[in-house]
Motif scaffolding. Structure first.
Motif, PDB file in Angstrom:
ATOM      1  N   LEU A   1     -28.085 -36.492 -75.624  1.00 39.16           N
ATOM      2  CA  LEU A   1     -28.459 -37.197 -76.856  1.00 39.16           C
ATOM      3  C   LEU A   1     -27.268 -37.929 -77.472  1.00 39.16           C
ATOM      4  CD1 LEU A   1     -30.726 -34.567 -78.664  1.00 39.16           C
ATOM      5  CD2 LEU A   1     -31.480 -36.656 -77.546  1.00 39.16           C
ATOM      6  N   GLU A   2     -26.069 -37.403 -77.201  1.00 36.66           N
ATOM      7  CA  GLU A   2     -24.863 -37.975 -77.821  1.00 36.66           C
ATOM      8  C   GLU A   2     -24.708 -39.463 -77.492  1.00 36.66           C
ATOM      9  OE1 GLU A   2     -23.368 -35.940 -79.880  1.00 36.66           O
ATOM     10  OE2 GLU A   2     -24.563 -34.246 -79.196  1.00 36.66           O
ATOM     11  N   LYS A   3     -25.129 -39.839 -76.299  1.00 31.12           N
ATOM     12  CA  LYS A   3     -24.943 -41.241 -75.878  1.00 31.12           C
ATOM     13  C   LYS A   3     -25.825 -42.201 -76.687  1.00 31.12           C
ATOM     14  CE  LYS A   3     -28.265 -41.583 -72.049  1.00 31.12           C
ATOM     15  NZ  LYS A   3     -29.037 -40.358 -72.237  1.00 31.12           N
TER      16      LYS A   3
ATOM     17  N   GLU B   1     -27.995 -46.081 -87.116  1.00 33.40           N
ATOM     18  CA  GLU B   1     -27.666 -44.993 -88.045  1.00 33.40           C
ATOM     19  C   GLU B   1     -27.815 -43.656 -87.311  1.00 33.40           C
ATOM     20  OE1 GLU B   1     -29.297 -45.768 -91.966  1.00 33.40           O
ATOM     21  OE2 GLU B   1     -29.140 -43.618 -92.376  1.00 33.40           O
ATOM     22  N   THR B   2     -26.840 -42.831 -87.451  1.00 32.83           N
ATOM     23  CA  THR B   2     -26.863 -41.532 -86.767  1.00 32.83           C
ATOM     24  C   THR B   2     -26.582 -40.408 -87.757  1.00 32.83           C
ATOM     25  OG1 THR B   2     -25.993 -42.581 -84.775  1.00 32.83           O
ATOM     26  CG2 THR B   2     -25.824 -40.195 -84.875  1.00 32.83           C
ATOM     27  N   VAL B   3     -27.365 -39.358 -87.653  1.00 30.50           N
ATOM     28  CA  VAL B   3     -27.066 -38.147 -88.436  1.00 30.50           C
ATOM     29  C   VAL B   3     -26.813 -37.035 -87.423  1.00 30.50           C
ATOM     30  CG1 VAL B   3     -27.919 -36.440 -90.093  1.00 30.50           C
ATOM     31  CG2 VAL B   3     -28.482 -38.842 -90.403  1.00 30.50           C
ATOM     32  N   ASP B   4     -25.670 -36.427 -87.529  1.00 32.85           N
ATOM     33  CA  ASP B   4     -25.293 -35.358 -86.599  1.00 32.85           C
ATOM     34  C   ASP B   4     -24.831 -34.159 -87.434  1.00 32.85           C
ATOM     35  OD1 ASP B   4     -23.966 -33.661 -84.850  1.00 32.85           O
ATOM     36  OD2 ASP B   4     -23.210 -35.283 -83.606  1.00 32.85           O
ATOM     37  N   VAL B   5     -25.696 -33.181 -87.547  1.00 35.84           N
ATOM     38  CA  VAL B   5     -25.361 -31.994 -88.338  1.00 35.84           C
ATOM     39  C   VAL B   5     -25.330 -30.783 -87.417  1.00 35.84           C
ATOM     40  CG1 VAL B   5     -26.087 -30.466 -90.218  1.00 35.84           C
ATOM     41  CG2 VAL B   5     -26.351 -32.917 -90.470  1.00 35.84           C
TER      42      VAL B   5
ATOM     43  N   VAL C   1     -29.112 -30.821 -86.492  1.00 32.01           N
ATOM     44  CA  VAL C   1     -29.937 -32.020 -86.664  1.00 32.01           C
ATOM     45  C   VAL C   1     -29.305 -33.179 -85.901  1.00 32.01           C
ATOM     46  CG1 VAL C   1     -30.859 -33.707 -88.321  1.00 32.01           C
ATOM     47  CG2 VAL C   1     -30.741 -31.304 -88.963  1.00 32.01           C
ATOM     48  N   ARG C   2     -30.124 -33.872 -85.155  1.00 32.81           N
ATOM     49  CA  ARG C   2     -29.683 -35.134 -84.532  1.00 32.81           C
ATOM     50  C   ARG C   2     -30.749 -36.159 -84.890  1.00 32.81           C
ATOM     51  NH1 ARG C   2     -26.346 -32.065 -83.880  1.00 32.81           N
ATOM     52  NH2 ARG C   2     -25.077 -31.498 -82.091  1.00 32.81           N
ATOM     53  N   SER C   3     -30.352 -37.201 -85.561  1.00 35.55           N
ATOM     54  CA  SER C   3     -31.303 -38.235 -85.942  1.00 35.55           C
ATOM     55  C   SER C   3     -30.690 -39.598 -85.635  1.00 35.55           C
ATOM     56  CB  SER C   3     -31.631 -38.108 -87.431  1.00 35.55           C
ATOM     57  OG  SER C   3     -32.604 -39.060 -87.777  1.00 35.55           O
ATOM     58  N   PHE C   4     -31.460 -40.428 -84.941  1.00 35.81           N
ATOM     59  CA  PHE C   4     -30.962 -41.754 -84.542  1.00 35.81           C
ATOM     60  C   PHE C   4     -31.968 -42.814 -84.985  1.00 35.81           C
ATOM     61  CE2 PHE C   4     -29.816 -38.548 -81.371  1.00 35.81           C
ATOM     62  CZ  PHE C   4     -28.436 -38.642 -81.372  1.00 35.81           C
ATOM     63  N   GLU C   5     -31.453 -43.837 -85.629  1.00 35.76           N
ATOM     64  CA  GLU C   5     -32.300 -44.968 -86.003  1.00 35.76           C
ATOM     65  C   GLU C   5     -31.804 -46.187 -85.243  1.00 35.76           C
ATOM     66  OE1 GLU C   5     -33.059 -43.789 -90.575  1.00 35.76           O
ATOM     67  OE2 GLU C   5     -33.171 -45.948 -90.122  1.00 35.76           O
ATOM     68  N   PHE C   6     -32.758 -46.932 -84.658  1.00 33.27           N
ATOM     69  CA  PHE C   6     -32.378 -48.096 -83.842  1.00 33.27           C
ATOM     70  C   PHE C   6     -32.922 -49.380 -84.463  1.00 33.27           C
ATOM     71  CE2 PHE C   6     -33.153 -44.333 -81.196  1.00 33.27           C
ATOM     72  CZ  PHE C   6     -31.907 -44.152 -80.636  1.00 33.27           C
ATOM     73  N   ASP C   7     -32.290 -50.499 -84.141  1.00 35.06           N
ATOM     74  CA  ASP C   7     -32.791 -51.750 -84.706  1.00 35.06           C
ATOM     75  C   ASP C   7     -33.901 -52.358 -83.858  1.00 35.06           C
ATOM     76  OD1 ASP C   7     -31.172 -52.362 -82.622  1.00 35.06           O
ATOM     77  OD2 ASP C   7     -29.899 -53.802 -83.688  1.00 35.06           O
ATOM     78  N   LYS C   8     -34.067 -51.852 -82.635  1.00 38.41           N
ATOM     79  CA  LYS C   8     -35.182 -52.332 -81.806  1.00 38.41           C
ATOM     80  C   LYS C   8     -35.758 -51.172 -80.995  1.00 38.41           C
ATOM     81  CE  LYS C   8     -31.827 -54.017 -78.470  1.00 38.41           C
ATOM     82  NZ  LYS C   8     -31.255 -55.107 -77.776  1.00 38.41           N
ATOM     83  N   GLU C   9     -36.921 -51.398 -80.438  1.00 38.21           N
ATOM     84  CA  GLU C   9     -37.603 -50.342 -79.676  1.00 38.21           C
ATOM     85  C   GLU C   9     -36.979 -50.148 -78.287  1.00 38.21           C
ATOM     86  OE1 GLU C   9     -41.822 -50.954 -79.589  1.00 38.21           O
ATOM     87  OE2 GLU C   9     -41.926 -51.305 -81.744  1.00 38.21           O
ATOM     88  N   GLY C  10     -37.306 -49.044 -77.676  1.00 37.97           N
ATOM     89  CA  GLY C  10     -36.882 -48.764 -76.295  1.00 37.97           C
ATOM     90  C   GLY C  10     -35.423 -48.389 -76.135  1.00 37.97           C
TER      91      GLY C  10
ATOM     92  N   TYR D   1     -34.241 -45.360 -76.585  1.00 35.72           N
ATOM     93  CA  TYR D   1     -34.113 -44.026 -75.985  1.00 35.72           C
ATOM     94  C   TYR D   1     -35.248 -43.880 -74.961  1.00 35.72           C
ATOM     95  CZ  TYR D   1     -37.937 -42.520 -79.067  1.00 35.72           C
ATOM     96  OH  TYR D   1     -39.147 -42.388 -79.691  1.00 35.72           O
ATOM     97  N   SER D   2     -35.029 -43.023 -73.990  1.00 35.93           N
ATOM     98  CA  SER D   2     -36.015 -42.912 -72.919  1.00 35.93           C
ATOM     99  C   SER D   2     -36.844 -41.631 -73.053  1.00 35.93           C
ATOM    100  CB  SER D   2     -35.307 -42.924 -71.566  1.00 35.93           C
ATOM    101  OG  SER D   2     -34.518 -41.762 -71.470  1.00 35.93           O
ATOM    102  N   LYS D   3     -37.890 -41.573 -72.275  1.00 39.96           N
ATOM    103  CA  LYS D   3     -38.760 -40.394 -72.265  1.00 39.96           C
ATOM    104  C   LYS D   3     -37.971 -39.171 -71.794  1.00 39.96           C
ATOM    105  CE  LYS D   3     -43.220 -38.927 -70.449  1.00 39.96           C
ATOM    106  NZ  LYS D   3     -42.781 -37.786 -69.678  1.00 39.96           N
ATOM    107  N   SER D   4     -37.009 -39.431 -70.888  1.00 43.34           N
ATOM    108  CA  SER D   4     -36.223 -38.301 -70.365  1.00 43.34           C
ATOM    109  C   SER D   4     -35.356 -37.669 -71.465  1.00 43.34           C
ATOM    110  CB  SER D   4     -35.353 -38.757 -69.194  1.00 43.34           C
ATOM    111  OG  SER D   4     -34.416 -39.701 -69.651  1.00 43.34           O
ATOM    112  N   ASP D   5     -34.955 -38.479 -72.442  1.00 46.58           N
ATOM    113  CA  ASP D   5     -34.181 -37.928 -73.569  1.00 46.58           C
ATOM    114  C   ASP D   5     -35.034 -36.915 -74.343  1.00 46.58           C
ATOM    115  OD1 ASP D   5     -31.827 -39.465 -73.160  1.00 46.58           O
ATOM    116  OD2 ASP D   5     -32.772 -41.198 -74.099  1.00 46.58           O
ATOM    117  N   VAL D   6     -36.286 -37.273 -74.549  1.00 46.44           N
ATOM    118  CA  VAL D   6     -37.199 -36.397 -75.301  1.00 46.44           C
ATOM    119  C   VAL D   6     -37.602 -35.209 -74.426  1.00 46.44           C
ATOM    120  CG1 VAL D   6     -39.363 -36.310 -76.595  1.00 46.44           C
ATOM    121  CG2 VAL D   6     -38.028 -38.411 -76.568  1.00 46.44           C
TER     122      VAL D   6
END
Lengths: 106, 198
Positions: free
Chosen positions: B30-32, B39-43, B79-88, B90-95
């Motif tokens: 997930l770190e990548k 925007e990233t939240v890493d707690v 907590v790991r939270s990532f916000e992206f400016d466009k879709e796609g 992150y991949s299904k394998s990440d989830v």
């Protein structure tokens, strides 16, 4: 009286000290006393200064540790509150989506 | 002596996967995602950090007082939270790296909601006897991925006490939803869909 006896008698003859002898002895004694006292005060002050520096260093170290701990604690608290807010927001979101899903099913 | 050691080894091997299955860790992969996120939240708060944080929570602030009560029984909050400016981004394998760990016998998916907009929310709990030993919230949206892991004993009452604080909802309603079976009926459908997708 042989010349030798005469010389001996002259050498051992009582002589009165100079008029300022007492004053000079007392002055020298006072000077020695002052010198001795000054050494005592110097070592006492040095000890006190060393102790003060040690106390200041120790208390400074303790204060720094406390400050450092306080900074870490505040940072941890901020992170915890962020985590709880995100958790709360996400749980709220899931609840809303479940409700929507139920309404759609009805 | 050798026999008892052998028995011990067999028991250890048999039990190890169960232990491993319950030991949830946020995947390192997930770190990548942080590189691509706007925007990233890493707690990461382990037990000792939680204890430290607890000392700085005010008893006079209602929000903080409730959190203070709650975290006493916790072993960690991640907590790991990532916000992206466009879709796609992150991949299904990440989830899937997260989901795979939640397939252990003591983990249960209590809620799974998937919308047509591609929003996928899941809540997993770790059963520890009558108690909940942990909670994972997985929220995967087209432009956002959030994973919350609360490690330790956390009861619905604990979360319920937070109602009205920190934005946490009343769990009484959530329980009702759970008993209606609607959210649980969804997962199978979701899994079928995700299998079809893959």
């Amino acid at each position: 009286m042989t010349p030798f006896e005469e010389e001996l008698r002259q050498a051992l003859k009582r002589r009165e000290p100079a008029a300022d002898f007492t004053a000079r002895v007392m002055a020298r004694a006072a000077a020695e006393d002052a010198k001795r006292n000054s050494g005592f005060w110097f070592s006492w002050r040095l000890g006190l200064a060393t102790a003060a520096v040690a106390v200041l260093t120790l208390s400074g170290g303790v204060a720094y540790k406390q400050h450092e701990r306080s900074l870490k604690g505040m940072a941890a608290k901020r992170q915890l509150l962020i985590a709880m807010r995100i958790t709360g927001t996400k749980l709220q979101l899931v609840q809303e989506r479940v409700k929507e899903s139920e309404q759609e099913a009805q | 002596m050798k026999r008892s050691l052998l028995k011990l080894a067999i028991v250890a091997i048999a039990v190890a996967p169960v232990w491993a299955a319950e030991d949830f860790k946020l995947p390192v992969s997930l770190e990548k995602l942080a590189e691509r996120a706007t925007e990233t939240v890493d707690v990461t708060l382990d037990q000792s950090t939680l204890a430290l944080a607890s000392g700085f929570l005010s008893k006079n602030d209602p929000d903080e007082a409730e959190v203070k009560k709650l975290i006493g029984k916790l072993k960690g909050v991640y907590v790991r939270s990532f916000e992206f400016d466009k879709e796609g981004q992150y991949s299904k394998s990440d989830v899937d790296a997260v989901r795979t760990q939640l397939k252990g016998p003591n983990w249960s998916r209590i809620v799974g909601v998937k919308s047509i907009k591609g929003e996928n929310s899941e809540i997993y709990i770790l059963k520890n006897g009558d108690q909940i030993g942990g909670l994972v919230v997985l929220d995967a949206e087209p432009k956002e991925l959030t994973i919350v892991h609360i490690d330790g004993n956390i009861s619905p009452d604990d979360l319920g006490r937070l109602s009205g604080h920190m934005g946490i909802p009343e769990l009484g309603k959530a329980k009702k939803n759970k008993s209606d079976k609607t959210p649980q009926a969804k997962p199978d459908k979701d899994e079928e869909q995700s299998e079809k997708e893959s």
